[in-house]
Design a protein around this motif. Sequence first.
Motif, PDB file in Angstrom:
ATOM      1  N   SER A   1       0.814  -1.222   0.000  1.00  0.00           N
ATOM      2  CA  SER A   1       0.000   0.000   0.000  1.00  0.00           C
ATOM      3  C   SER A   1       0.848   1.273   0.000  1.00  0.00           C
ATOM      4  CB  SER A   1      -0.984   0.008   1.162  1.00  0.00           C
ATOM      5  OG  SER A   1      -0.300  -0.004   2.393  1.00  0.00           O
TER       6      SER A   1
ATOM      7  N   LYS B   1       1.399   2.140  -3.523  1.00  0.00           N
ATOM      8  CA  LYS B   1       0.178   2.702  -4.101  1.00  0.00           C
ATOM      9  C   LYS B   1      -0.034   4.145  -3.644  1.00  0.00           C
ATOM     10  CE  LYS B   1      -2.168  -1.745  -4.356  1.00  0.00           C
ATOM     11  NZ  LYS B   1      -3.297  -2.536  -3.865  1.00  0.00           N
TER      12      LYS B   1
ATOM     13  N   LEU C   1      -6.878   1.013  -3.700  1.00  0.00           N
ATOM     14  CA  LEU C   1      -6.879   1.626  -2.362  1.00  0.00           C
ATOM     15  C   LEU C   1      -8.317   1.785  -1.890  1.00  0.00           C
ATOM     16  CD1 LEU C   1      -4.121   4.338  -2.882  1.00  0.00           C
ATOM     17  CD2 LEU C   1      -3.961   2.321  -1.424  1.00  0.00           C
TER      18      LEU C   1
END
Length: 77
Positions: free
Chosen positions: A11, A14, A51
């Motif tokens: 993440s 991202k 996300l």
Amino acid sequence: MTEESMSKIDSSVKEGAYHAWLGYYNSIREIGRDKTTLVELANQFSESIGLQKPPSLFRKTALKMGLKDIPGIRIRR
């Protein structure tokens, strides 16, 4: 297939992609001038890369980019 691949990406990578996307398109006059549309597109991008919610920005960054009071921008507390 793409969703499965995206789920394997950390993440933090991202989030970096979201911040880079926002910074890049904010610098393009035609798009960056309309901050509301810019944020809507950025938030669609963040969703497209898997996300759950758009990453937050540091307050200082949001101010520099002219995004502090734009709906959809999240500011780190």
